[in-house]
Design an enzyme around this catalytic site. Structure first.
Site, PDB file in Angstrom:
ATOM      1  N   LYS A  20       0.700  -1.208   0.093  1.00 21.06           N
ATOM      2  CA  LYS A  20      -0.173  -0.038  -0.045  1.00 21.06           C
ATOM      3  C   LYS A  20       0.897   1.329  -0.145  1.00 21.06           C
ATOM      4  O   LYS A  20       0.687   2.184  -1.040  1.00 21.06           O
ATOM      5  CB  LYS A  20      -0.894   0.111   1.309  1.00 21.06           C
ATOM      6  CG  LYS A  20      -1.573   1.120   1.676  1.00 21.06           C
ATOM      7  CD  LYS A  20      -2.051   1.269   2.833  1.00 21.06           C
ATOM      8  CE  LYS A  20      -2.541   2.715   3.348  1.00 21.06           C
ATOM      9  NZ  LYS A  20      -4.000   2.696   2.694  1.00 21.06           N
ATOM     10  N   LYS A 111     -18.272  -5.300  -4.780  1.00 15.97           N
ATOM     11  CA  LYS A 111     -17.998  -6.405  -3.751  1.00 15.97           C
ATOM     12  C   LYS A 111     -17.522  -7.709  -4.308  1.00 15.97           C
ATOM     13  O   LYS A 111     -18.231  -8.159  -5.261  1.00 15.97           O
ATOM     14  CB  LYS A 111     -19.244  -6.717  -2.830  1.00 15.97           C
ATOM     15  CG  LYS A 111     -18.840  -6.094  -1.490  1.00 15.97           C
ATOM     16  CD  LYS A 111     -20.382  -6.350  -0.857  1.00 15.97           C
ATOM     17  CE  LYS A 111     -20.501  -7.650   0.160  1.00 15.97           C
ATOM     18  NZ  LYS A 111     -19.445  -7.658   1.483  1.00 15.97           N
ATOM     19  N   HIS A 682     -21.250  12.096  -1.312  1.00 16.08           N
ATOM     20  CA  HIS A 682     -19.885  11.802  -1.648  1.00 16.08           C
ATOM     21  C   HIS A 682     -19.378  12.774  -2.623  1.00 16.08           C
ATOM     22  O   HIS A 682     -18.059  12.654  -2.947  1.00 16.08           O
ATOM     23  CB  HIS A 682     -20.167  10.435  -2.526  1.00 16.08           C
ATOM     24  CG  HIS A 682     -20.597   9.529  -1.297  1.00 16.08           C
ATOM     25  ND1 HIS A 682     -21.970   9.293  -1.207  1.00 16.08           N
ATOM     26  CD2 HIS A 682     -19.895   8.665  -0.860  1.00 16.08           C
ATOM     27  CE1 HIS A 682     -22.275   8.309  -0.376  1.00 16.08           C
ATOM     28  NE2 HIS A 682     -21.002   7.815  -0.089  1.00 16.08           N
TER      29      HIS A 682
END
Ligand code: GLN
Ligand code: ZN
EC number: 2.1.1.14
Length: 746
Positions: A20, A111, A682
């Site tokens: 990451k 997902k 958002h």
């Protein structure tokens, strides 16, 4: 009998999230592409060597990725979204498709089956499929150069097409288009020496599997025709597969999940549905949880399976992508460590089983067995509960509660509120980090949080909201916060798992019986309430969401764990009520995503979810108003369960689903309080008064005005302070205008 061990995939993230960090540094121009490549190559190699050192007979290669393995497959076959097609196919393109750039939006993230991992959806519009840069072959050769006995992993054509969207071709034709490209890649791998190739087809465990059988047969027969099927192991996981059907395909072997199959895979094997001349990849160690296995039971299972296959591998039930890398640097009490097993420890378990079975070398096996037994007998796993003593129904019906709540709260027509959190500004995050690292005292941190609460109570009063919140400044995450405070939960240091792209989460681990021992949220909530005459809404996370976003226990039924959490939340609800809090919200954003893969289990799941929520929220008096919140509006078949929660008010996201927002409410007479999110949090954009008014009016066509609440879509923690103030001002003004109009027309 001799068995072998293998693995289906290893976490990419790196033990300390090196993956990451490297990728994000590259995105932020802090390192060059060469530096990124070097770091990732080292990580990839050390993952391979680590697995090899655990004595695996075959190590997976190709599971490593710069972002997501489905996106890798899209690039391999040149399935590139139209808007990105004028570019070279390289890693920068990969990152842009995943994240979007200044001119183009990113591809959708969805997902991955029933996990918390998310993949990038392939887009088939206007594509020209062909084989691009064959990185899988490169990685395979890299493994060979390290003397690692590896098998390539690739997602299969049926699953790949099922997960993609767009394009005019039929499902079957998309698969047919891909077949020659798969053959080309598979041939290259076989030529390079691959004797086993794991071809992942998890779509074949879903409700869709039956209708996909014809095209599945066609595809794998074509592979046989091209002489590549001899290396293929069709790998399934997360649920049962049709063993008889898959066994009849002309491939080398089959991979089955013996942990999440509800016992059906074994049953089929025992029925004789498996062709014993085939290789069996037996998923016997749970690839989705963090628990040490009951090696005795696993050994018995191996002995059973070995009667049905002449070429038996044992392995985790799925890729280990879904679990943290290693327990190595955790500081844990021995009695808890005994019970845990992350990716690396799972490989140790496989090796211990192999040695015990093949060579009667039981040293490691005996140690694991002793640890497992010790852990199961721990006192923290054997508390007494009286679930029956807690009410799971409100004392009165909603129609009666509504009247007494209104008498007490005296809210205006179209009451306004928010979902709970206010901006987690850099300052808020810095103070929390300083406190966690002991750079500031408990007292200084507490004071900071109080000041922030005070500031935001004043802001909310100035704006004119009706039901206020304290703002959740003391919380890092809506589940971890509760995990840190409840008995039975463990919060690890390095227990990270990939959620999507470079984003990782650290789910708490429920290792023992869950117990509420001290107030969790009273200080902040009561302090906030002391500053205002308006009601302040207490803010909790619900049992279904806490369970779904944690690593759960598996030694007792899932529903029991969920009910234990429900009792703990119930204690907090009652403590809030006792402290004078009149409105309490119990969030359940994970309720829908926790639905089991197969429909046959949905009803049971929903009934248990509803029961736990009601256990958590029904003990209050009629005057206490219970809210809940969910971040989506497509309720579909779960709308009845949502209604059954019997929450006095639910707030849901709707602004992104536009006109069709309330379709699901049409076939049910929704007669409880409801707040349809009137703007999308958002986006940084400030909504106009017209937009909000339109959204409210649209909702009012479907929902009775006396039930209607006005609120944003979700929590505001990711927004900037100025945006929040401006947007909420517009929201309150719209509600006020509509109230005024109603007064005038009456
Ligand atoms: N109360 C939480 C918040 O406002 C809800 C978050 C969520 O729905 N995921 O942040
Ligand atoms: Zn939400």
């Amino acid at each position: 009998m001799t068995i072998k061990t293998t693995n289906l995939g290893f976490p990419r993230l790196g033990h300390k999230r090196e993956w990451k960090k490297a990728i994000e540094s590259y995105w932020n121009n802090k390192i060059t592409k060469d530096e990124l490549d070097n770091t990732l190559q080292q990580l990839h190699r050390s993952n391979l060597v680590l697995q090899q050192n655990h004595n695996l007979d075959s190590v997976p290669v190709g599971d490593f990725s710069l972002y997501d393995h489905i996106l890798d497959t899209s690039l391999l076959f040149n399935i590139i979204p139209t808007r990105f097609q004028d570019r070279d196919v390289d890693d920068d393109l990969l990152f842009d498709i995943a994240r979007g750039n200044k001119s183009h939006v990113a591809s959708a993230l969805v997902k991955w089956f029933n996990t918390n991992y998310h993949y990038i959806v392939p887009e088939w519009d206007n594509v020209t499929p062909r084989v691009n840069h064959n990185r899988l072959l490169e990685r395979f050769n890299e493994a060979k150069a390290l003397n690692v006995n590896a098998h390539p992993v690739i997602v299969g054509p049926i699953t790949f097409v099922a997960l993609s969207k767009g394009g005019d071709q039929s499902f079957e034709d998309k698969v047919r288009t891909l077949l020659p490209l798969y053959v080309e890649v598979l041939q290259s791998l076989i030529q390079a020496g691959a004797e086993l190739i794991q071809i992942d087809e998890p779509i074949l465990v879903t409700d869709q599997a039956a209708e996909l059988e014809a095209i599945t047969r066609e595809a794998y027969e074509a592979f046989a025709e091209a002489d590549v099927a001899k290396a293929l192991v069709i790998q399934t996981y997360f649920e049962r597969a049709n063993v008889k059907f898959l066994s009849a395909l002309p491939v080398k072997g089959l991979g089955l999940d013996f942990v999440h199959d509800h016992g059906y895979n074994l049953q089929q094997i025992e029925n004789g549905d498996f062709d014993r001349s085939k290789t069996l990849f037996a998923g016997i160690i749970d690839g989705r949880n963090v628990w040490a296995a009951d090696v005795e039971a696993k050994k018995a299972l191996i002995e059973k399976l070995s009667q049905y296959s002449d070429d038996l591998y044992i392995n985790p039930s799925s890729s280990l992508l879904h679990v943290p890398v290693s327990l190595e640097d955790e500081t844990l009490e021995d009695d808890i460590r005994d019970g845990l097993s992350f990716a690396t420890e799972k490989l140790e378990t496989l090796d211990a089983l192999k040695r015990a079975v093949n060579d009667n070398d039981t040293e490691a096996y005996d140690r694991l067995h002793a640890q497992y037994t010790r852990f199961q007998n721990q006192a923290f796993k054997n508390l007494e509960y009286d679930f029956e003593s807690v009410r799971a129904e409100r004392a009165s019906a909603f129609s009666e509660r509504k009247v007494v709540q209104q008498q007490r709260l005296n809210l205006p027509d179209l009451p306004t509120t928010t979902i709970g959190s206010f901006p987690q500004s850099p300052e808020v995050r810095k103070q929390r980090a300083d406190w966690k690292n002991k750079r500031i005292s408990d007292e200084a941190y507490r004071q900071f949080v109080q000041d922030e609460i005070k500031r935001w109570i004043e802001i909310q009063e100035d704006i004119g909201l009706d039901v206020l919140v304290h703002g959740e400044f003391e919380r890092n995450d809506m589940v971890e916060f509760f995990g840190e405070k409840l008995d039975g939960f463990l919060v690890t240091k390095f227990g990270w798992v990939q959620s999507y792209g470079s984003r990782a989460v650290k789910p708490p681990i429920i290792y023992g019986d869950v117990k509420w021992t001290a107030p969790l949220t009273i200080d902040e909530t009561v302090y906030a309430q002391s500053l205002t005459d308006k009601p302040v809404k207490g803010m909790l996370t619900g049992p279904v969401t806490i369970l779904n976003w944690s690593f759960e226990r598996v030694d007792i039924p899932r529903s029991t764990v969920q009910d234990q959490i429900a009792l703990a939340i119930n204690e907090e609800v009652l403590a809030l009520e006792k402290a004078g809090i009149q409105v309490i919200q119990v969030d359940e954003p994970a309720l829908r995503e926790g639905l089991p893969l197969r429909k046959e289990y949905h009803e049971d799941y929903l009934a248990k979810a509803v029961h736990s929520f009601k256990l958590a929220t029904s003990s209050v008096t009629d005057e206490t108003q219970i809210h809940t919140h969910m971040c989506y509006s497509q309720f579909g078949q779960i709308i009845h369960a949502i209604h059954d929660l019997d929450a006095d008010v639910i707030s849901i996201e709707t602004s992104r689903s536009h006109g069709d927002l309330i379709k699901d409410f049409e076939d049910i007479d929704y007669d409880l309080g409801i707040g349809l999110g009137v703007y999308d949090i958002h986006s940084p954009r400030i909504p106009t008064e017209d937009e909000i008014t339109t959204a409210i009016e649209r909702g009012l066509q479907q929902i009775d005005r006396s039930l209607f609440w006005v609120n944003p879509d979700c929590g505001l923690k990711t927004r900037k302070e100025d945006e929040v103030k401006a947007a909420l001002t517009v929201l309150v003004n719209s509600a006020r205008k509509l109230r005024q109009e109603a007064v005038e027309t009456n």
